[in-house]
Design a protein around this motif. Structure first.
Motif, PDB file in Angstrom:
ATOM      1  N   GLU A 186      -1.054  -6.297 -22.236  1.00  0.00           N
ATOM      2  CA  GLU A 186      -2.151  -5.870 -21.364  1.00  0.00           C
ATOM      3  C   GLU A 186      -1.672  -5.807 -19.907  1.00  0.00           C
ATOM      4  OE1 GLU A 186      -4.951  -8.869 -22.461  1.00  0.00           O
ATOM      5  OE2 GLU A 186      -5.604  -7.764 -24.244  1.00  0.00           O
ATOM      6  N   LYS A 187      -0.861  -6.786 -19.516  1.00  0.00           N
ATOM      7  CA  LYS A 187      -0.357  -6.836 -18.147  1.00  0.00           C
ATOM      8  C   LYS A 187       0.585  -5.678 -17.837  1.00  0.00           C
ATOM      9  CE  LYS A 187       2.463  -9.735 -15.112  1.00  0.00           C
ATOM     10  NZ  LYS A 187       3.238 -10.991 -15.028  1.00  0.00           N
ATOM     11  N   THR A 188       1.576  -5.439 -18.720  1.00  0.00           N
ATOM     12  CA  THR A 188       2.555  -4.384 -18.435  1.00  0.00           C
ATOM     13  C   THR A 188       1.939  -2.991 -18.569  1.00  0.00           C
ATOM     14  OG1 THR A 188       3.444  -4.390 -20.701  1.00  0.00           O
ATOM     15  CG2 THR A 188       4.533  -5.824 -19.063  1.00  0.00           C
ATOM     16  N   GLU A 189       0.920  -2.858 -19.406  1.00  0.00           N
ATOM     17  CA  GLU A 189       0.222  -1.571 -19.469  1.00  0.00           C
ATOM     18  C   GLU A 189      -0.421  -1.265 -18.114  1.00  0.00           C
ATOM     19  OE1 GLU A 189      -3.842  -0.745 -21.290  1.00  0.00           O
ATOM     20  OE2 GLU A 189      -2.467   0.095 -22.796  1.00  0.00           O
ATOM     21  N   GLY A 190      -1.043  -2.258 -17.515  1.00  0.00           N
ATOM     22  CA  GLY A 190      -1.632  -2.076 -16.187  1.00  0.00           C
ATOM     23  C   GLY A 190      -0.583  -1.721 -15.145  1.00  0.00           C
ATOM     24  N   GLN A 191       0.573  -2.379 -15.222  1.00  0.00           N
ATOM     25  CA  GLN A 191       1.663  -2.072 -14.295  1.00  0.00           C
ATOM     26  C   GLN A 191       2.156  -0.636 -14.496  1.00  0.00           C
ATOM     27  OE1 GLN A 191       4.001  -5.514 -15.612  1.00  0.00           O
ATOM     28  NE2 GLN A 191       4.036  -6.238 -13.491  1.00  0.00           N
ATOM     29  N   ALA A 192       2.237  -0.203 -15.750  1.00  0.00           N
ATOM     30  CA  ALA A 192       2.678   1.164 -16.042  1.00  0.00           C
ATOM     31  C   ALA A 192       1.686   2.179 -15.492  1.00  0.00           C
ATOM     32  CB  ALA A 192       2.859   1.348 -17.548  1.00  0.00           C
ATOM     33  N   ILE A 193       0.405   1.914 -15.671  1.00  0.00           N
ATOM     34  CA  ILE A 193      -0.625   2.824 -15.150  1.00  0.00           C
ATOM     35  C   ILE A 193      -0.485   2.958 -13.638  1.00  0.00           C
ATOM     36  CG2 ILE A 193      -3.111   3.055 -14.742  1.00  0.00           C
ATOM     37  CD1 ILE A 193      -3.491   1.765 -17.568  1.00  0.00           C
ATOM     38  N   GLU A 194      -0.347   1.841 -12.947  1.00  0.00           N
ATOM     39  CA  GLU A 194      -0.216   1.882 -11.484  1.00  0.00           C
ATOM     40  C   GLU A 194       1.055   2.620 -11.064  1.00  0.00           C
ATOM     41  OE1 GLU A 194      -2.635   1.186  -9.320  1.00  0.00           O
ATOM     42  OE2 GLU A 194      -3.776   0.846 -11.163  1.00  0.00           O
ATOM     43  N   ALA A 195       2.151   2.395 -11.775  1.00  0.00           N
ATOM     44  CA  ALA A 195       3.410   3.080 -11.448  1.00  0.00           C
ATOM     45  C   ALA A 195       3.272   4.593 -11.645  1.00  0.00           C
ATOM     46  CB  ALA A 195       4.545   2.531 -12.305  1.00  0.00           C
ATOM     47  N   MET A 196       2.622   4.999 -12.728  1.00  0.00           N
ATOM     48  CA  MET A 196       2.448   6.437 -12.973  1.00  0.00           C
ATOM     49  C   MET A 196       1.507   7.066 -11.955  1.00  0.00           C
ATOM     50  SD  MET A 196       2.553   6.817 -17.135  1.00  0.00           S
ATOM     51  CE  MET A 196       1.337   5.548 -17.514  1.00  0.00           C
ATOM     52  N   LYS A 197       0.428   6.382 -11.615  1.00  0.00           N
ATOM     53  CA  LYS A 197      -0.489   6.896 -10.593  1.00  0.00           C
ATOM     54  C   LYS A 197       0.261   7.123  -9.283  1.00  0.00           C
ATOM     55  CE  LYS A 197      -4.919   4.848 -11.978  1.00  0.00           C
ATOM     56  NZ  LYS A 197      -5.924   3.826 -11.573  1.00  0.00           N
ATOM     57  N   ALA A 198       1.026   6.132  -8.864  1.00  0.00           N
ATOM     58  CA  ALA A 198       1.773   6.233  -7.612  1.00  0.00           C
ATOM     59  C   ALA A 198       2.804   7.356  -7.681  1.00  0.00           C
ATOM     60  CB  ALA A 198       2.452   4.899  -7.289  1.00  0.00           C
ATOM     61  N   TRP A 199       3.501   7.458  -8.798  1.00  0.00           N
ATOM     62  CA  TRP A 199       4.561   8.458  -8.958  1.00  0.00           C
ATOM     63  C   TRP A 199       4.015   9.885  -8.861  1.00  0.00           C
ATOM     64  CZ3 TRP A 199       9.356   9.445  -8.407  1.00  0.00           C
ATOM     65  CH2 TRP A 199      10.026  10.426  -9.136  1.00  0.00           C
ATOM     66  N   PHE A 200       2.930  10.146  -9.551  1.00  0.00           N
ATOM     67  CA  PHE A 200       2.411  11.512  -9.566  1.00  0.00           C
ATOM     68  C   PHE A 200       1.529  11.830  -8.367  1.00  0.00           C
ATOM     69  CE2 PHE A 200       3.750  11.007 -13.978  1.00  0.00           C
ATOM     70  CZ  PHE A 200       4.570  12.116 -14.079  1.00  0.00           C
ATOM     71  N   SER A 201       0.914  10.845  -7.752  1.00  0.00           N
ATOM     72  CA  SER A 201       0.095  11.135  -6.577  1.00  0.00           C
ATOM     73  C   SER A 201       0.955  11.269  -5.323  1.00  0.00           C
ATOM     74  CB  SER A 201      -0.982  10.072  -6.372  1.00  0.00           C
ATOM     75  OG  SER A 201      -0.405   8.830  -6.056  1.00  0.00           O
ATOM     76  N   ALA A 202       2.149  10.698  -5.335  1.00  0.00           N
ATOM     77  CA  ALA A 202       3.038  10.777  -4.169  1.00  0.00           C
ATOM     78  C   ALA A 202       3.794  12.091  -4.112  1.00  0.00           C
ATOM     79  CB  ALA A 202       4.037   9.618  -4.204  1.00  0.00           C
ATOM     80  N   SER A 203       3.762  12.861  -5.188  1.00  0.00           N
ATOM     81  CA  SER A 203       4.545  14.088  -5.214  1.00  0.00           C
ATOM     82  C   SER A 203       3.782  15.229  -4.564  1.00  0.00           C
ATOM     83  CB  SER A 203       4.904  14.458  -6.657  1.00  0.00           C
ATOM     84  OG  SER A 203       3.735  14.691  -7.394  1.00  0.00           O
ATOM     85  N   THR A 204       4.531  16.169  -4.042  1.00  0.00           N
ATOM     86  CA  THR A 204       3.947  17.360  -3.453  1.00  0.00           C
ATOM     87  C   THR A 204       3.789  18.395  -4.542  1.00  0.00           C
ATOM     88  OG1 THR A 204       5.091  16.879  -1.412  1.00  0.00           O
ATOM     89  CG2 THR A 204       4.263  19.114  -1.677  1.00  0.00           C
ATOM     90  N   PRO A 205       2.559  18.875  -4.770  1.00  0.00           N
ATOM     91  CA  PRO A 205       2.368  19.896  -5.805  1.00  0.00           C
ATOM     92  C   PRO A 205       3.202  21.141  -5.506  1.00  0.00           C
ATOM     93  CG  PRO A 205       0.264  19.003  -5.116  1.00  0.00           C
ATOM     94  CD  PRO A 205       1.304  18.470  -4.168  1.00  0.00           C
ATOM     95  N   THR A 206       3.786  21.694  -6.555  1.00  0.00           N
ATOM     96  CA  THR A 206       4.569  22.914  -6.422  1.00  0.00           C
ATOM     97  C   THR A 206       3.802  24.091  -6.995  1.00  0.00           C
ATOM     98  OG1 THR A 206       5.750  22.357  -8.459  1.00  0.00           O
ATOM     99  CG2 THR A 206       6.801  21.746  -6.396  1.00  0.00           C
ATOM    100  N   GLN A 207       3.691  24.114  -8.297  1.00  0.00           N
ATOM    101  CA  GLN A 207       2.940  25.190  -8.956  1.00  0.00           C
ATOM    102  C   GLN A 207       2.325  24.658 -10.213  1.00  0.00           C
ATOM    103  OE1 GLN A 207       5.956  28.123  -9.632  1.00  0.00           O
ATOM    104  NE2 GLN A 207       6.773  27.060 -11.392  1.00  0.00           N
ATOM    105  N   ASN A 208       1.298  25.310 -10.735  1.00  0.00           N
ATOM    106  CA  ASN A 208       0.638  24.846 -11.943  1.00  0.00           C
ATOM    107  C   ASN A 208       0.907  25.795 -13.085  1.00  0.00           C
ATOM    108  OD1 ASN A 208      -0.879  23.386 -13.678  1.00  0.00           O
ATOM    109  ND2 ASN A 208      -2.824  23.776 -12.689  1.00  0.00           N
TER     110      ASN A 208
END
Length: 131
Positions: free
Chosen positions: A109-131
């Motif tokens: 349960e703990k590491t799942e929460g850490q993974a969610i936070e890491a993924m949120k940060a990783w994808f929200s910090a990126s600059t969108p290119t194209q969809n």
């Protein structure tokens, strides 16, 4: 140690499938919140079509709009929680480079929460290119 989720995923095909479905649903929800499409980028099977069930990766996704990817490596239970992340430069067959966030963990349960936070940060910090 936190409660281990899917402790027999490497021994039980149905539990392995449930684990991959769990990660797929979790990631799909995160990406839907951001309005991002995604698709797997690593074929998780041998040349004869037999699925690889070693946990590396248990889940993978490339998000075209961000040009970034995530690969989750899940390990079998051990006495201690385990959670590590790193960034890996990789490339498509045509030589185009992209960066993946690699998350290596024992799923609790703990590491799942850490993974969610890491993924949120990783994808929200990126600059969108194209969809």
């Amino acid at each position: 140690m936190s409660n281990i989720l899917y402790p027999d995923f490497l021994k039980d095909e149905q539990e392995y499938a449930a684990t991959t479905e769990h990660w797929t649903a979790l990631f799909s929800g995160l990406m839907a919140q951001q309005g991002f499409n995604w698709s797997p980028y690593i074929k998780n099977q041998f040349g004869d079509g037999t699925p690889m069930r070693d946990g590396n990766p248990i889940f993978n996704a490339f998000v075209p709009r961000t040009g970034r990817a995530v690969r989750i490596i899940q390990h079998p239970p051990s006495p201690k929680d385990s959670f590590v992340t790193w960034k890996n430069e990789t490339e498509w067959a045509d030589g185009t480079h992209f960066t993946e966030l690699v998350i290596s963990l024992i799923l609790t349960e703990k590491t799942e929460g850490q993974a969610i936070e890491a993924m949120k940060a990783w994808f929200s910090a990126s600059t969108p290119t194209q969809n």
